[in-house]
Design a protein around this motif. Structure first.
Motif, PDB file in Angstrom:
ATOM      1  N   ARG A 272       1.225  -7.030  -6.604  1.00 45.47           N
ATOM      2  CA  ARG A 272      -0.019  -6.969  -5.824  1.00 45.47           C
ATOM      3  C   ARG A 272       0.235  -6.540  -4.384  1.00 45.47           C
TER       4      ARG A 272
ATOM      5  N   ARG B 137      -1.549  -3.286  -2.973  1.00 42.57           N
ATOM      6  CA  ARG B 137      -2.418  -3.355  -1.793  1.00 42.57           C
ATOM      7  C   ARG B 137      -2.000  -2.322  -0.753  1.00 42.57           C
TER       8      ARG B 137
ATOM      9  N   GLU C 110      -4.431   0.711   0.493  1.00 42.42           N
ATOM     10  CA  GLU C 110      -4.757   0.939   1.902  1.00 42.42           C
ATOM     11  C   GLU C 110      -4.555   2.414   2.268  1.00 42.42           C
TER      12      GLU C 110
ATOM     13  N   LEU D  33      -5.641  -4.518  -9.114  1.00 43.38           N
ATOM     14  CA  LEU D  33      -5.760  -5.693  -8.245  1.00 43.38           C
ATOM     15  C   LEU D  33      -6.813  -6.681  -8.722  1.00 43.38           C
TER      16      LEU D  33
END
Length: 85
Positions: free
Chosen positions: A49, A53, A57, A74
């Protein structure tokens, strides 16, 4: 199978380092996605995760279509049925 995963992690980490030195953030996101996928296969959901992430982004900032697949990962959709990379 752990040896193959270790080799994959080494390759993705090397790719991430090269991408960080280069001008193309998309390559960083791809490497983060790959690292996350390998961690997921190894059962390390937290590390997966974190990398997903980071990729999300970058993909979001770039406005790419890769955002949807990472949001699915996610949200747990791919965690329950396995990544499809």
């Amino acid at each position: 199978m752990a040896g193959a995963h270790d080799g994959a992690l080494d390759q993705y980490r090397a790719a991430l380092e090269l991408a960080r030195a280069g001008p193309v953030p998309y390559d960083q996101a791809r490497a983060h996605t790959g690292i996350g996928d390998v961690h997921h296969r190894l059962g390390d959901t937290a590390a997966a995760r974190d990398h997903w992430r980071s990729a999300l982004e970058i993909y979001s900032r770039l406005g790419t279509t890769d955002v949807g697949a990472l949001r699915a990962r996610l949200s747990g959709e791919s965690v329950s049925r396995g990544c499809s990379r």
